[in-house]
Design an enzyme around this catalytic site. Sequence first.
Site, PDB file in Angstrom:
ATOM      1  N   HIS A 115      -3.021   8.089   5.687  1.00 51.42           N
ATOM      2  CA  HIS A 115      -3.222   6.762   5.101  1.00 51.42           C
ATOM      3  C   HIS A 115      -4.664   6.335   5.364  1.00 51.42           C
ATOM      4  O   HIS A 115      -5.334   5.868   4.453  1.00 51.42           O
ATOM      5  CB  HIS A 115      -2.227   5.773   5.696  1.00 51.42           C
ATOM      6  N   HIS A 146      -9.602   2.128  -0.907  1.00 55.05           N
ATOM      7  CA  HIS A 146      -8.145   1.956  -0.830  1.00 55.05           C
ATOM      8  C   HIS A 146      -7.637   1.370  -2.146  1.00 55.05           C
ATOM      9  O   HIS A 146      -7.890   0.218  -2.461  1.00 55.05           O
ATOM     10  CB  HIS A 146      -7.807   1.037   0.339  1.00 55.05           C
ATOM     11  N   CYS A 177       0.812  -1.224   0.000  1.00 51.71           N
ATOM     12  CA  CYS A 177       0.000   0.000   0.000  1.00 51.71           C
ATOM     13  C   CYS A 177       0.843   1.271   0.000  1.00 51.71           C
ATOM     14  O   CYS A 177       0.303   2.371  -0.158  1.00 51.71           O
ATOM     15  CB  CYS A 177      -0.929  -0.001   1.206  1.00 51.71           C
TER      16      CYS A 177
END
EC number: 2.3.1.179
Length: 414
Positions: A304, A341, A165
């Site tokens: 994030h 995401h 990620c």
Amino acid sequence: MSQNKRVVITGMGALSPIGNDVKTTWENALKGVNGIDKITRIDTEPYSVHLAGELKNFNIEDHIDKKEARRMDRFTQYAIVAAREAVKDAQLDINENTADRIGVWIGSGIGGMETFEIAHKQLMDKGPRRVSPFFVPMLIPDMATGQVSIDLGAKGPNGATVTACATGTNSIGEAFKIVQRGDADAMITGGTEAPITHMAIAGFSASRALSTNDDIETACRPFQEGRDGFVMGEGAGILVIESLESAQARGANIYAEIVGYGTTGDAYHITAPAPEGEGGSRAMQAAMDDAGIEPKDVQYLNAHGTSTPVGDLNEVKAIKNTFGEAAKHLKVSSTKSMTGHLLGATGGIEAIFSALSIKDSKVAPTIHAVTPDPECDLDIVPNEAQDLDITYAMSNSLGFGGHNAVLVFKKFEA
């Protein structure tokens, strides 16, 4: 040793669940548009997860020849479309005189997962002779960089970062350093991902990382009570970054300057973040040290903020530990509340959001903010965009494997 070059952003390209270009994506982010909905690409009946952030009204054949597109996985297709937009936006002329000084550095967290699934079924059902000769080139994560380089003719530094990620942010950070030290005049950089597949949904579900909430208004709710995991998204975010010298010489439009990059490892766990967000805290401090600034200098942080119970709390702790008293005055939003995401692509999209926040003096919100977690007590810009004069903005990306990557952006001043 020669002095480091200043590095600026001159072009942007985006494909996201809230827009098929930068303009639409940014406008919808400021409006608080929710890009999360029921998954249409695969039948999710066997799964406990039914929502994702898919691209809307997107047809690859509007952008790439059908025959060529069939030889690329979706993640590569997305990268090409976004890279073309970024290069066009930058008005960057890649020709025989400039190609050697223009590079490509685009990452993908998982590469061609859909390609793998199709090829595996062919192998099991019909034997090895039916596996496509394009299988490996379609599968490997570096092929986004390879195909973009071929498509645009960029022959400079060429590579790909794979840090789950954190991929997009690490990719931009590495490209930033390449330009800063003078190894290229410009880099086409960012992240891309196409993870809405059977295997990816099954795998992330098995690790209990994904939300099993079927309510599109509450499934992805960063920093809220009751959050139960992230919602997957797809797309690409690509920047053209170049030396200030190069940008000024050709009269390029400049969105913002990149001034800091920090990257660290947790050395703790394959999926869980280190306690108290220790690794993320060190990455934020490293990025500020690289930029030569202090916590009080930063006005906005694109978090994030994936909407996982542990991840959000640890990031808040990391921010507080890094910023101290300055955290009380910091605007912190999670745009994943709108996009989901995007894994390896998320750092690219969020770099675009950070730079445009500086340029337009506006901060995109954290939507679905209705039940605040008292332990996540930062100013998360709830539900509505806010006007904010920004000199410095920061973007965090934290990945499976303990990868932490942070970028610092600055309002451009000649």
